[in-house]
Design a protein around this motif. Structure first.
Motif, PDB file in Angstrom:
ATOM      1  N   GLN A 161       0.722  -1.337   0.038  1.00  0.00           N
ATOM      2  CA  GLN A 161       0.034   0.104   0.166  1.00  0.00           C
ATOM      3  C   GLN A 161       0.832   1.306   0.050  1.00  0.00           C
ATOM      4  OE1 GLN A 161      -2.205  -1.400   3.335  1.00  0.00           O
ATOM      5  NE2 GLN A 161      -3.873  -0.890   2.632  1.00  0.00           N
ATOM      6  N   LEU A 162       2.142   1.045  -0.070  1.00  0.00           N
ATOM      7  CA  LEU A 162       3.154   2.203   0.152  1.00  0.00           C
ATOM      8  C   LEU A 162       3.574   2.780  -1.460  1.00  0.00           C
ATOM      9  CD1 LEU A 162       5.334   1.071   2.925  1.00  0.00           C
ATOM     10  CD2 LEU A 162       3.403   2.430   3.046  1.00  0.00           C
ATOM     11  N   SER A 163       3.966   3.979  -1.535  1.00  0.00           N
ATOM     12  CA  SER A 163       4.326   4.425  -2.668  1.00  0.00           C
ATOM     13  C   SER A 163       5.917   4.003  -2.438  1.00  0.00           C
ATOM     14  CB  SER A 163       4.525   6.206  -2.733  1.00  0.00           C
ATOM     15  OG  SER A 163       5.252   6.441  -1.791  1.00  0.00           O
ATOM     16  N   GLY A 164       6.823   4.154  -3.729  1.00  0.00           N
ATOM     17  CA  GLY A 164       8.239   3.743  -3.348  1.00  0.00           C
ATOM     18  C   GLY A 164       8.859   4.595  -2.617  1.00  0.00           C
ATOM     19  N   GLY A 165       8.624   6.081  -2.374  1.00  0.00           N
ATOM     20  CA  GLY A 165       9.329   6.770  -1.447  1.00  0.00           C
ATOM     21  C   GLY A 165       8.931   6.394  -0.207  1.00  0.00           C
ATOM     22  N   MET A 166       7.614   6.090  -0.001  1.00  0.00           N
ATOM     23  CA  MET A 166       7.101   5.884   1.531  1.00  0.00           C
ATOM     24  C   MET A 166       7.916   4.515   1.786  1.00  0.00           C
ATOM     25  SD  MET A 166       3.207   6.537   1.263  1.00  0.00           S
ATOM     26  CE  MET A 166       2.776   6.015   2.803  1.00  0.00           C
ATOM     27  N   ALA A 167       8.108   3.425   0.989  1.00  0.00           N
ATOM     28  CA  ALA A 167       8.697   2.259   1.190  1.00  0.00           C
ATOM     29  C   ALA A 167      10.305   2.470   1.648  1.00  0.00           C
ATOM     30  CB  ALA A 167       8.835   1.336   0.363  1.00  0.00           C
ATOM     31  N   ARG A 168      10.953   3.331   1.025  1.00  0.00           N
ATOM     32  CA  ARG A 168      12.416   3.658   1.134  1.00  0.00           C
ATOM     33  C   ARG A 168      12.430   4.288   2.695  1.00  0.00           C
ATOM     34  NH1 ARG A 168      16.332   3.998  -2.989  1.00  0.00           N
ATOM     35  NH2 ARG A 168      14.557   2.659  -4.084  1.00  0.00           N
ATOM     36  N   ARG A 169      11.365   5.140   2.957  1.00  0.00           N
ATOM     37  CA  ARG A 169      11.471   5.701   4.357  1.00  0.00           C
ATOM     38  C   ARG A 169      11.074   4.753   5.452  1.00  0.00           C
ATOM     39  NH1 ARG A 169       7.791  10.416   4.785  1.00  0.00           N
ATOM     40  NH2 ARG A 169       7.011  10.177   2.666  1.00  0.00           N
ATOM     41  N   VAL A 170      10.404   3.735   5.402  1.00  0.00           N
ATOM     42  CA  VAL A 170       9.973   2.804   6.273  1.00  0.00           C
ATOM     43  C   VAL A 170      11.382   1.792   6.238  1.00  0.00           C
ATOM     44  CG1 VAL A 170       8.880   0.635   6.743  1.00  0.00           C
ATOM     45  CG2 VAL A 170       7.559   2.459   5.797  1.00  0.00           C
ATOM     46  N   ALA A 171      12.070   1.572   5.190  1.00  0.00           N
ATOM     47  CA  ALA A 171      13.309   0.785   5.289  1.00  0.00           C
ATOM     48  C   ALA A 171      14.370   1.617   6.314  1.00  0.00           C
ATOM     49  CB  ALA A 171      13.812   0.574   4.009  1.00  0.00           C
ATOM     50  N   LEU A 172      14.178   2.955   5.945  1.00  0.00           N
ATOM     51  CA  LEU A 172      15.293   3.702   6.714  1.00  0.00           C
ATOM     52  C   LEU A 172      14.883   3.775   8.343  1.00  0.00           C
ATOM     53  CD1 LEU A 172      17.320   5.954   7.052  1.00  0.00           C
ATOM     54  CD2 LEU A 172      15.826   7.686   6.106  1.00  0.00           C
ATOM     55  N   ALA A 173      13.612   3.725   8.611  1.00  0.00           N
ATOM     56  CA  ALA A 173      13.164   3.690  10.157  1.00  0.00           C
ATOM     57  C   ALA A 173      13.606   2.233  10.526  1.00  0.00           C
ATOM     58  CB  ALA A 173      11.390   3.875  10.037  1.00  0.00           C
ATOM     59  N   ARG A 174      13.687   1.317   9.705  1.00  0.00           N
ATOM     60  CA  ARG A 174      13.871  -0.206  10.120  1.00  0.00           C
ATOM     61  C   ARG A 174      15.430   0.013  10.371  1.00  0.00           C
ATOM     62  NH1 ARG A 174      12.978  -4.828   5.946  1.00  0.00           N
ATOM     63  NH2 ARG A 174      14.332  -3.660   4.986  1.00  0.00           N
ATOM     64  N   ALA A 175      16.169   0.809   9.419  1.00  0.00           N
ATOM     65  CA  ALA A 175      17.630   0.689   9.389  1.00  0.00           C
ATOM     66  C   ALA A 175      18.146   1.458  10.825  1.00  0.00           C
ATOM     67  CB  ALA A 175      18.398   1.538   8.281  1.00  0.00           C
ATOM     68  N   ILE A 176      17.362   2.343  11.427  1.00  0.00           N
ATOM     69  CA  ILE A 176      17.638   3.084  12.469  1.00  0.00           C
ATOM     70  C   ILE A 176      16.933   2.641  13.805  1.00  0.00           C
ATOM     71  CG2 ILE A 176      18.400   5.332  11.264  1.00  0.00           C
ATOM     72  CD1 ILE A 176      15.675   6.561  12.351  1.00  0.00           C
ATOM     73  N   ALA A 177      16.389   1.497  13.812  1.00  0.00           N
ATOM     74  CA  ALA A 177      15.449   0.761  14.736  1.00  0.00           C
ATOM     75  C   ALA A 177      16.378   0.588  15.984  1.00  0.00           C
ATOM     76  CB  ALA A 177      14.640  -0.431  14.268  1.00  0.00           C
ATOM     77  N   LEU A 178      17.789   0.222  15.790  1.00  0.00           N
ATOM     78  CA  LEU A 178      18.520  -0.028  16.978  1.00  0.00           C
ATOM     79  C   LEU A 178      19.557   0.960  17.413  1.00  0.00           C
ATOM     80  CD1 LEU A 178      19.386  -3.823  15.905  1.00  0.00           C
ATOM     81  CD2 LEU A 178      17.641  -3.198  17.681  1.00  0.00           C
ATOM     82  N   ASP A 179      18.922   2.289  16.952  1.00  0.00           N
ATOM     83  CA  ASP A 179      19.877   3.308  17.453  1.00  0.00           C
ATOM     84  C   ASP A 179      21.255   3.038  16.871  1.00  0.00           C
ATOM     85  OD1 ASP A 179      17.928   5.192  18.092  1.00  0.00           O
ATOM     86  OD2 ASP A 179      18.156   4.415  20.299  1.00  0.00           O
ATOM     87  N   PRO A 180      21.712   2.897  15.611  1.00  0.00           N
ATOM     88  CA  PRO A 180      22.887   2.715  15.197  1.00  0.00           C
ATOM     89  C   PRO A 180      23.980   3.734  15.634  1.00  0.00           C
ATOM     90  CG  PRO A 180      21.913   2.779  13.213  1.00  0.00           C
ATOM     91  CD  PRO A 180      20.749   2.900  14.515  1.00  0.00           C
ATOM     92  N   MET A 181      25.295   3.423  15.675  1.00  0.00           N
ATOM     93  CA  MET A 181      26.153   4.675  15.594  1.00  0.00           C
ATOM     94  C   MET A 181      26.392   5.131  14.364  1.00  0.00           C
ATOM     95  SD  MET A 181      29.785   2.549  16.169  1.00  0.00           S
ATOM     96  CE  MET A 181      30.063   1.223  15.154  1.00  0.00           C
ATOM     97  N   MET A 182      26.140   4.355  13.341  1.00  0.00           N
ATOM     98  CA  MET A 182      26.496   4.941  11.962  1.00  0.00           C
ATOM     99  C   MET A 182      25.369   4.164  10.973  1.00  0.00           C
ATOM    100  SD  MET A 182      29.788   2.678  10.840  1.00  0.00           S
ATOM    101  CE  MET A 182      29.735   2.670   9.248  1.00  0.00           C
ATOM    102  N   ILE A 183      25.194   5.051  10.155  1.00  0.00           N
ATOM    103  CA  ILE A 183      24.429   4.282   9.217  1.00  0.00           C
ATOM    104  C   ILE A 183      24.752   4.186   7.503  1.00  0.00           C
ATOM    105  CG2 ILE A 183      23.019   6.558   8.857  1.00  0.00           C
ATOM    106  CD1 ILE A 183      20.536   4.381   8.320  1.00  0.00           C
ATOM    107  N   MET A 184      24.834   3.334   6.767  1.00  0.00           N
ATOM    108  CA  MET A 184      25.280   3.443   5.570  1.00  0.00           C
ATOM    109  C   MET A 184      24.422   3.263   4.425  1.00  0.00           C
ATOM    110  SD  MET A 184      28.761   0.826   5.828  1.00  0.00           S
ATOM    111  CE  MET A 184      28.052  -0.029   7.307  1.00  0.00           C
ATOM    112  N   TYR A 185      24.311   4.199   3.445  1.00  0.00           N
ATOM    113  CA  TYR A 185      23.234   4.253   2.493  1.00  0.00           C
ATOM    114  C   TYR A 185      23.687   3.839   1.392  1.00  0.00           C
ATOM    115  CZ  TYR A 185      20.878   7.480   5.833  1.00  0.00           C
ATOM    116  OH  TYR A 185      20.119   8.115   6.939  1.00  0.00           O
ATOM    117  N   ASP A 186      23.296   2.964   0.500  1.00  0.00           N
ATOM    118  CA  ASP A 186      23.584   2.760  -0.937  1.00  0.00           C
ATOM    119  C   ASP A 186      22.720   2.979  -1.841  1.00  0.00           C
ATOM    120  OD1 ASP A 186      24.816   1.478  -3.030  1.00  0.00           O
ATOM    121  OD2 ASP A 186      25.145  -0.534  -2.316  1.00  0.00           O
TER     122      ASP A 186
END
Ligand SMILES: Nc1ncnc2c1ncn2[C@@H]1O[C@H](COP(=O)(O)OP(=O)(O)OP(=O)(O)O)[C@@H](O)[C@H]1O
Length: 288
Positions: A161-186
């Motif tokens: 039910q998400l647009s491509g942009g929303m899906a990318r932002r959910v993936a971003l929320a998942r990537a920061i879920a554990l409060d990482p010290m760094m994040i790598m975007y490919d």
């Protein structure tokens, strides 16, 4: 559970590790990495500084994704050293590498959402995997992450039910879920329309600054990436061709670097594969 989870979401991670913003979080020294006979990197040195957004750019196939995989310990170098938060990646035990990787968020191009799970459950997934938390605490954590990417209201939706942009932002929320010290975007902007791209560009910067994270972005998108990066590296032919701030690289002495930064089709990097003059080729056809 990672200790970062027990801290308030807004607490700067750099301060949490007693490290000074601006010091190197990642140090790469003399890195050599080959696929069989073909060497992707032949002795590169670079530093990713804490609290900053660093962009790694370069022509296609130059090894940018490979570099992220080396930093996260998914690949092993043939020579050289990679240190993350003071730990030499190559000498870590599997358990220590696993622990360190939980502190590195990754938003890879291929990082699709789990289609059978709701937005909420997608973001909850890494937290459930690494921590046993009461449901009420977990719910708060997930909603805070979704709020950070502007999608708290979409928690109950399914990925379809998400647009491509929303899906990318959910993936971003998942990537920061554990409060990482760094994040790598490919390639975070690939396939995004201009508005979604603009949202992502400012989100990456905001998340970096609000949480004291360190961000590494691999992207072809020179203008958008340079607009939020503090430090840039351009890699090509297995080496670092240039490094500096976006302003420094835009005024770089090398015409190749300036052409790359401007995204101009003509210059020292030729768009046309070498060929005789077009007229010569066409006249030759006319003669036959
Ligand atoms: N498993 C593999 N075996 C052999 N060669 C590989 C393998 N994986 C990647 N390569 C090669 O290594 C090189 C670097 O790949 P990589 O994906 O890191 O480049 P990149 O700079 O991220 O490219 P792009 O910008 O197009 O995404 C490429 O030439 C690729 O073909």
């Amino acid at each position: 559970m990672g200790s970062a989870l027990s801290k308030p979401a807004a607490e700067p991670k750099a301060a949490a590790t007693d490290a000074t913003p601006g010091e190197a979080l990642v140090r790469v020294r003399g890195l050599r990495f080959c696929h069989g006979e073909r060497c992707i990197f032949d002795g590169i040195d670079l530093e990713i500084r804490r609290g900053r957004v660093t962009a790694i750019m370069g022509p296609s196939g130059t090894g940018k994704t490979t570099l992220l995989k080396l930093i996260s310990g998914q690949l092993q170098p043939d020579a050289g050293e990679i240190e993350v938060d003071g730990q030499a990646i190559q000498s870590l035990s599997r358990a220590d590498l696993y622990r360190l990787r939980t502190r590195m968020g990754m938003l890879f191009q291929s990082g699709a959402l789990l289609t059978d799970l709701s937005v909420f459950e997608n973001v909850a997934f890494p937290i459930r995997e690494h921590a046993k938390l009461p449901e009420s605490v977990l719910r708060k954590l997930v909603l805070i992450k979704l709020e950070a990417v502007g999608l708290r209201g979409a928690a109950a939706l399914m990925p379809s039910q998400l647009s491509g942009g929303m899906a990318r932002r959910v993936a971003l929320a998942r990537a920061i879920a554990l409060d990482p010290m760094m994040i790598m975007y490919d390639e975070p902007f690939t396939g995004q329309d201009p508005i979604s791209k603009g949202v992502l560009v400012s989100l990456i910067r905001q998340l970096n600054d609000a949480s004291g994270m360190t961000s590494i972005i691999v992207s072809h998108d020179v203008a958008d990436t340079a607009s939020i990066a503090d430090d840039l590296y351009i890699i090509a032919n297995g080496r670092i061709m240039a490094q500096g701030t976006p302003q420094q690289l835009a005024a770089h002495e090398s015409a190749w670097v300036r052409q790359f930064m401007d995204g101009e089709p003509d210059g020292p990097v030729h768009y046309h594969y070498p060929a005789p003059a077009l007229e010569q080729d066409l006249l030759q056809d006319a003669r036959h």
